[in-house]
Scaffold this motif. Structure first.
Motif, short mmCIF file in Angstrom:
data_model
loop_
_atom_site.label_atom_id
_atom_site.label_comp_id
_atom_site.label_asym_id
_atom_site.label_seq_id
_atom_site.Cartn_x
_atom_site.Cartn_y
_atom_site.Cartn_z
N UNK A 111 50.07 17.45 25.21
CA UNK A 111 48.82 16.85 24.74
C UNK A 111 49.04 15.47 24.12
N UNK A 112 50.13 15.29 23.38
CA UNK A 112 50.38 14.03 22.67
C UNK A 112 51.77 13.50 23.02
N UNK A 113 51.86 12.20 23.30
CA UNK A 113 53.15 11.59 23.59
C UNK A 113 53.30 10.29 22.80
N UNK A 114 54.57 9.90 22.60
CA UNK A 114 54.84 8.66 21.87
C UNK A 114 54.51 8.83 20.40
N UNK A 115 54.12 7.73 19.77
CA UNK A 115 53.77 7.77 18.36
C UNK A 115 54.97 7.55 17.46
N UNK A 116 54.73 7.55 16.16
CA UNK A 116 55.81 7.34 15.21
C UNK A 116 55.38 7.77 13.82
N UNK A 117 56.37 7.96 12.96
CA UNK A 117 56.15 8.24 11.53
C UNK A 117 56.97 7.22 10.75
N UNK A 118 56.31 6.49 9.86
CA UNK A 118 57.00 5.52 9.00
C UNK A 118 57.46 6.22 7.73
N UNK A 119 58.74 6.09 7.44
CA UNK A 119 59.37 6.80 6.34
C UNK A 119 59.93 5.80 5.34
N UNK A 120 59.78 6.11 4.06
CA UNK A 120 60.38 5.29 3.01
C UNK A 120 61.68 5.95 2.56
N UNK A 121 62.79 5.27 2.77
CA UNK A 121 64.11 5.81 2.41
C UNK A 121 64.71 4.89 1.34
N UNK A 122 64.73 5.39 0.09
CA UNK A 122 65.25 4.60 -1.02
C UNK A 122 64.64 3.21 -1.07
N UNK A 123 63.31 3.16 -0.89
CA UNK A 123 62.58 1.90 -1.02
C UNK A 123 62.50 1.08 0.25
N UNK A 124 63.29 1.42 1.25
CA UNK A 124 63.26 0.69 2.52
C UNK A 124 62.45 1.48 3.55
N UNK A 125 61.71 0.78 4.39
CA UNK A 125 60.88 1.44 5.39
C UNK A 125 61.68 1.67 6.68
N UNK A 126 61.51 2.83 7.26
CA UNK A 126 62.16 3.16 8.53
C UNK A 126 61.16 3.83 9.45
N UNK A 127 61.14 3.45 10.69
CA UNK A 127 60.22 4.04 11.67
C UNK A 127 60.97 5.06 12.52
N UNK A 128 60.47 6.28 12.52
CA UNK A 128 61.01 7.34 13.37
C UNK A 128 60.03 7.58 14.50
N UNK A 129 60.48 7.35 15.73
CA UNK A 129 59.60 7.53 16.89
C UNK A 129 59.44 9.01 17.22
N UNK A 130 58.29 9.34 17.79
CA UNK A 130 58.04 10.71 18.25
C UNK A 130 58.10 10.74 19.77
N UNK A 131 58.68 11.80 20.29
CA UNK A 131 58.71 12.00 21.74
C UNK A 131 57.42 12.62 22.21
#
Length: 490
Positions: A111-131
């Motif tokens: 039903x859903x593909x792609x996308x991402x979740x933005x995560x804050x790791x010790x004050x720095x932003x990191x983007x984790x992609x979704x399959x």
């Protein structure tokens, strides 16, 4: 200090971990995905079952519309593309808790593909992609006898609706994996599509981890870790597995692709089975379910109902209420907490004081009473309006901050509002200058030695004198006024 990144050195070669997570989130519906049986947790074994979820011959599944709606909500909130047509598949394998011999899931057309979740790791932003995010039914549960000579099967969970949320292998440390999971659970709770209860199994995770030489793009041989029922378990299991794989490579060995179980008591992973591949499950389209058609109008209707999520709400709390970043982060991790805070601030506009009481005394009570799982705001032991009124009484100098503790505890025990408690117990703060001067004079007369010490330069004695005045007034004196009167008379 947590390390957001991690590397392992083996035989003079540095390796970096590569981590991807598969999260199974139970969708918040009252009934199962293909039948009308209850999804309620904790009922007697096999109570919530019927011929459909028990896999009797000749029965047909009927799709729960709410399951699709909640999955679309999740996909939109995580920036996925929503497929206008998706397909159900049968995932074939044998296990005692799988009565049909196959699990209804999605494979080629989720039903859903792609996308991402933005995560804050010790004050720095990191983007984790979704399959992908796809829907599927849960299996039952095997209950193993303590003597080990037989097992029982509870099918209450069979057919409970799940979302499988699969990330790309974008995480490089256990810390990043833990923060990704916390962020994802917060999103699902804000959307009200999953309660996020890991202890009850409604939010569970399988972790895939491998090592590769630093700088390489090619992925190493991955190992899947199961039996992870807390954020702490995920982080500890990944830390152990990274060390284990590093030791294998340092000895010149090769990591085997396999599934391993986390043993929380020994804090080690143990081999479970060789890793399966997709072809092992013989996926094929489910002949009993038509392809799922989604139109733009329905997607638009769902999109219009998306709430403000934690990341955006956190920034608004900083900008609108002037809260420190730490306070805003704590208050917005859960939607019910953020809702409670905003309801209290609407009743009395002192955001920082409300935040202090909420993060201090109220959080303590929630933890002591084991109420710190996902809650509705109406279930909280002190109403938001009552907490706000108590803070207002302190701000108006009707009661002191110390007496507010007494009022708060009485509110917990009786459920009465703060005004009634203050009146019944006679807790109004004394701010009358004449009455306070009389109390101060009496204390100064009785404490001549301490007065002499103060006048000789020992200013710490002032605290003792203030305490004596507070004791004489049974804690009702206005502390600020007492300090001012004492300094003036001394």
């Amino acid at each position: 200090m947590r390390s957001p990144s991690l590397s392992v050195t083996c035989r003079r070669m540095s390796y970096e971990p590569v981590i991807g997570l598969e999260v199974h989130a139970q969708i918040l519906t009252e009934s199962k995905i293909f039948c009308g049986c209850s999804t309620r947790f904790g009922d007697a074994p096999n109570r919530n079952t019927c011929p459909v979820c028990m896999g009797f011959p000749g029965v047909l599944p009927v799709l729960n519309r709410k399951v699709v709606e909640h999955t679309i909500r999740t996909g939109l909130a995580t920036h996925c593309a929503i497929a206008r047509q998706s397909r159900w598949a049968r995932k074939n394998y044998f296990y005692p808790d799988l009565p049909k011999g196959y699990q209804i899931s999605q494979y080629e057309l989720p039903l859903c593909t792609g996308g991402h979740v933005d995560v804050s790791v010790d004050g720095a932003s990191k983007r984790v992609r979704l399959t992908r995010i796809h829907m599927e039914e849960d299996a039952g549960k095997n209950i193993h006898d303590v003597r080990g000579d037989h097992s029982l099967v509870d099918l209450n969970r069979a057919g409970v609706p799940l979302m499988e949320i699969v990330s790309e292998p974008d995480m490089r440390s256990p810390v990043e994996a833990g923060d990704y999971l916390r962020t994802l659970r917060s999103i699902l709770e804000y959307l009200e599509v999953c309660d996020g209860n890991m202890e009850e199994g409604s939010f569970r995770c399988d972790a895939n981890v491998s090592l590769r030489p630093e700088g390489d793009e090619e992925l190493g041989v991955k190992v899947e870790i199961k039996n992870l029922n807390s954020f702490k378990a995920v982080e500890k299991a990944l830390e152990y597995e990274i060390r284990r794989q590093g030791e294998v490579l340092s000895e010149g060995g090769a990591v085997s692709q396999e599934t391993r179980l986390w043993d929380p008591d020994a804090e080690v992973t143990r081999a479970m089975r060789t890793k399966e591949f997709a072809h092992d499950y013989r996926y094929f389209p489910d002949p009993d379910l038509l392809p799922l058609e989604i139109d733009d109008e329905w997607i638009g209707e769902i999109h219009a109902t998306l709430p403000e999520l934690a990341r955006e709400r956190r920034q608004r709390f900083i900008d609108e209420y002037g809260l420190p970043a730490y306070d805003a982060d704590i208050l917005t991790q859960r939607r019910d907490v953020a809702d409670y805070f905003e309801e209290a601030v609407k009743a009395h506009d002192n955001p920082k004081a409300v935040a202090n009481w909420l993060m201090g005394d109220l959080f303590r009570v929630l933890k002591e009473r084991k109420l710190d799982a996902a809650l509705r705001i109406e279930s909280w032991p002190v109403a938001a309006g009552d907490l706000a009124r108590m803070v207002q009484l302190v701000d108006e100098s009707t009661i002191s901050g110390k007496l507010a503790k007494t009022v708060f505890n009485e509110m917990l025990e009786t459920g009465k509002d703060p005004d009634a408690i203050v009146k019944e117990k006679g807790l109004e703060q004394v701010s009358d200058t004449g009455a306070l001067e009389t109390a101060v004079d009496e204390v100064l007369s009785a404490c001549e030695a301490q007065v002499a010490e103060y006048r000789a330069g020992k200013e710490k004695v002032l605290g003792f004198l203030v305490g004596q005045v507070m004791k004489a007034t049974r804690g009702k004196a206005n502390p600020q006024m007492v300090n001012e009167i004492l300094r003036s008379k001394l």
